[in-house]
Design a protein around this motif. Sequence first.
Motif, PDB file in Angstrom:
ATOM      1  N   ALA A 118      44.669  34.888  52.883  1.00  0.00           N
ATOM      2  CA  ALA A 118      44.931  35.029  51.449  1.00  0.00           C
ATOM      3  C   ALA A 118      45.142  36.493  51.075  1.00  0.00           C
ATOM      4  O   ALA A 118      44.656  37.410  51.735  1.00  0.00           O
ATOM      5  N   ALA A 119      45.872  36.690  49.993  1.00  0.00           N
ATOM      6  CA  ALA A 119      46.140  38.021  49.451  1.00  0.00           C
ATOM      7  C   ALA A 119      44.926  38.552  48.699  1.00  0.00           C
ATOM      8  O   ALA A 119      44.166  37.786  48.094  1.00  0.00           O
ATOM      9  N   ALA A 120      44.764  39.867  48.713  1.00  0.00           N
ATOM     10  CA  ALA A 120      43.615  40.500  48.060  1.00  0.00           C
ATOM     11  C   ALA A 120      43.804  40.659  46.560  1.00  0.00           C
ATOM     12  O   ALA A 120      42.828  40.830  45.829  1.00  0.00           O
ATOM     13  N   GLY A 121      45.048  40.625  46.073  1.00  0.00           N
ATOM     14  CA  GLY A 121      45.298  40.814  44.653  1.00  0.00           C
ATOM     15  C   GLY A 121      45.817  42.203  44.330  1.00  0.00           C
ATOM     16  O   GLY A 121      45.672  43.140  45.127  1.00  0.00           O
ATOM     17  N   ASN A 122      46.386  42.355  43.151  1.00  0.00           N
ATOM     18  CA  ASN A 122      47.180  43.532  42.814  1.00  0.00           C
ATOM     19  C   ASN A 122      46.715  44.294  41.577  1.00  0.00           C
ATOM     20  O   ASN A 122      47.528  44.854  40.849  1.00  0.00           O
ATOM     21  N   GLU A 123      45.417  44.321  41.346  1.00  0.00           N
ATOM     22  CA  GLU A 123      44.921  45.016  40.154  1.00  0.00           C
ATOM     23  C   GLU A 123      44.389  46.423  40.435  1.00  0.00           C
ATOM     24  O   GLU A 123      43.813  47.051  39.547  1.00  0.00           O
ATOM     25  N   SER A 124      44.514  46.900  41.664  1.00  0.00           N
ATOM     26  CA  SER A 124      44.018  48.231  42.068  1.00  0.00           C
ATOM     27  C   SER A 124      42.516  48.361  41.876  1.00  0.00           C
ATOM     28  O   SER A 124      42.005  49.441  41.572  1.00  0.00           O
ATOM     29  N   LEU A 125      41.788  47.269  42.072  1.00  0.00           N
ATOM     30  CA  LEU A 125      40.359  47.233  41.815  1.00  0.00           C
ATOM     31  C   LEU A 125      39.548  47.298  43.103  1.00  0.00           C
ATOM     32  O   LEU A 125      39.961  46.781  44.139  1.00  0.00           O
ATOM     33  N   ASN A 126      38.373  47.911  42.993  1.00  0.00           N
ATOM     34  CA  ASN A 126      37.400  47.909  44.081  1.00  0.00           C
ATOM     35  C   ASN A 126      36.534  46.668  43.906  1.00  0.00           C
ATOM     36  O   ASN A 126      35.645  46.627  43.058  1.00  0.00           O
ATOM     37  N   TYR A 127      36.767  45.665  44.733  1.00  0.00           N
ATOM     38  CA  TYR A 127      36.085  44.389  44.569  1.00  0.00           C
ATOM     39  C   TYR A 127      34.586  44.509  44.817  1.00  0.00           C
ATOM     40  O   TYR A 127      33.801  43.701  44.321  1.00  0.00           O
ATOM     41  N   ALA A 128      34.178  45.510  45.585  1.00  0.00           N
ATOM     42  CA  ALA A 128      32.751  45.693  45.869  1.00  0.00           C
ATOM     43  C   ALA A 128      31.990  46.216  44.656  1.00  0.00           C
ATOM     44  O   ALA A 128      30.760  46.099  44.593  1.00  0.00           O
ATOM     45  N   ASP A 129      32.687  46.776  43.709  1.00  0.00           N
ATOM     46  CA  ASP A 129      32.066  47.302  42.498  1.00  0.00           C
ATOM     47  C   ASP A 129      32.145  46.229  41.412  1.00  0.00           C
ATOM     48  O   ASP A 129      33.113  46.156  40.649  1.00  0.00           O
ATOM     49  N   LYS A 130      31.134  45.381  41.345  1.00  0.00           N
ATOM     50  CA  LYS A 130      31.181  44.226  40.449  1.00  0.00           C
ATOM     51  C   LYS A 130      31.249  44.634  38.985  1.00  0.00           C
ATOM     52  O   LYS A 130      31.882  43.965  38.165  1.00  0.00           O
ATOM     53  N   SER A 144      32.781  47.206  37.779  1.00  0.00           N
ATOM     54  CA  SER A 144      34.144  47.609  37.449  1.00  0.00           C
ATOM     55  C   SER A 144      35.039  46.394  37.227  1.00  0.00           C
ATOM     56  O   SER A 144      35.965  46.438  36.409  1.00  0.00           O
ATOM     57  N   LEU A 145      34.778  45.290  37.942  1.00  0.00           N
ATOM     58  CA  LEU A 145      35.556  44.070  37.729  1.00  0.00           C
ATOM     59  C   LEU A 145      35.322  43.532  36.324  1.00  0.00           C
ATOM     60  O   LEU A 145      36.266  43.171  35.613  1.00  0.00           O
ATOM     61  N   THR A 146      34.038  43.465  35.933  1.00  0.00           N
ATOM     62  CA  THR A 146      33.709  42.970  34.602  1.00  0.00           C
ATOM     63  C   THR A 146      34.274  43.889  33.519  1.00  0.00           C
ATOM     64  O   THR A 146      34.833  43.426  32.520  1.00  0.00           O
ATOM     65  N   ASP A 147      34.150  45.185  33.722  1.00  0.00           N
ATOM     66  CA  ASP A 147      34.692  46.146  32.754  1.00  0.00           C
ATOM     67  C   ASP A 147      36.209  45.992  32.624  1.00  0.00           C
ATOM     68  O   ASP A 147      36.755  46.065  31.515  1.00  0.00           O
ATOM     69  N   TYR A 148      36.881  45.803  33.761  1.00  0.00           N
ATOM     70  CA  TYR A 148      38.335  45.627  33.748  1.00  0.00           C
ATOM     71  C   TYR A 148      38.727  44.391  32.940  1.00  0.00           C
ATOM     72  O   TYR A 148      39.634  44.440  32.097  1.00  0.00           O
ATOM     73  N   MET A 149      38.030  43.294  33.194  1.00  0.00           N
ATOM     74  CA  MET A 149      38.385  42.053  32.506  1.00  0.00           C
ATOM     75  C   MET A 149      38.106  42.149  31.017  1.00  0.00           C
ATOM     76  O   MET A 149      38.900  41.676  30.191  1.00  0.00           O
TER      77      MET A 149
END
Length: 494
Positions: free
Chosen positions: A311-323, A325-330
Amino acid sequence: MKKKKRGMAIVASSVLAMSLLGFSTSVHTSASTQTVSKNYLIAYSQSLPKNYLAEIKNAGGEVLRAMPEVGGLEVRSSNPNFLSQLKSSGTIVAANNERAYKLEDGNPEGADGKRVDITPDADGTYWSSQWDIRYLTNEGKSFAIESGGTKTASGVTHKAVVGVIDSGIDTEHPDLKSNYLGGKNFVLENGYFGDVDEETGDPNNVTDTNGHGTHVAGSIAANGLVKGVGPNLGIRAYRIFDRSGSAPTSPIVEAIIQAANDGVDVINMSIGGFDNLKYYFDGTRYNDIADVLLWKRAIKYAVNKNVTVVAAAGNESLNYADKKSLTDYMNATYSSSGFLFKGVAIETPGGLPGVITVSSSNKWSTDKLAFYSNYGNSFIDVAAPGGDNGPVYDRSRDLGQRDFTYRALSTWPTKMGKYVTMVDNKGYAYLHGTSMASPKVAGIAGVIKAAHPNYTPAQVKALIEKTAIDYGKKGHDELFGSGEANAYNALTGK
């Protein structure tokens, strides 16, 4: 064309990949009333109970899809209290509004719609322009070791098959038709939401109306003016996106199950989005637990049938390990639409167990990923060339300085109108994204299975990682994982 009022889509810039985040809803109007129906996902504790049809009916719902292999249902209901009435069942472990995914449409009027002028090679092919495939195969030397099949007087005998869960395929493309082995369409009549008139619901119609699936398939198994990683691999198409580019979770789960039952060796999913374990919409609390559970079960089902899942990792330039930052981005992206995210975000399918998750490398750097690629420790397994706009653009981020030839060249539907960076309007196009990286690894997995048919998914993954080229920081790192995957190395054991 994008449809409105389904929720919304997390659109991953102008690189083709998948987006997420909408509730599956439809509006039905009669002469005197208007009712809003919602789609729900239900995950039972194990198998479906014998009385599930009556249980759903009594709560005011209608079963759209039953997925007994994973104990799941897709249900439609116009009863606003459907979920609360359903929760009386002791065998249901999760039930929630179903998520809808969306393919990015792109912009045909923008620069990405302009023709790319390249000169064909002396033999009429575009091999010299396929920097990514040339590198992965050591200038085609891996084809002589293992191409995925053998040519015979009557055609090609395929030694391994890759299932492409995507927007369909151009089955008559001259570079693909000798390797196409069939498939299935999961799109319902009139589309998933009843508003796409061109959809007939024919399960045999895998015609690609977007182009994404055809491009992905070419990176795996094209054999003509362009080449894939395994030019004699078999490919099967599982069409999940309707003509509007939408797909809920359930047909994707069903496609994974179908591909595994069809006996494919590898599944490629150049798709992805975020499910969330706790969020609010207009003040009401929701979660996507049922979506995540059914995703997990479907992948486990495939792996247990000896299928390698990529599967593809996705294209949002996000560090998936930094949870955080994911919530902040969304929240930064979607708070204006009434969403408030509080829980953990899970990238599906790339963030789930059993998946080889692929980030996107580029042509010009061994230290930097493509500008759009997601990354993260314990998330990325390997990288593969997905292309970008070149080093000049990377420094300036000036759209006028993009060089499209740094993207990945592959097949494009021959009867589709001009829409992206097409080459000579002949059925070939340059795209970039982790969507273009993932099929390279799926192709590598395919030729490994052709060479070693008894290998398990764990053994396939281990060989890909062991023979990857160690880019970035020495050893496993957050950008490249184990490194950039390489077909020649995997087949030679180097």
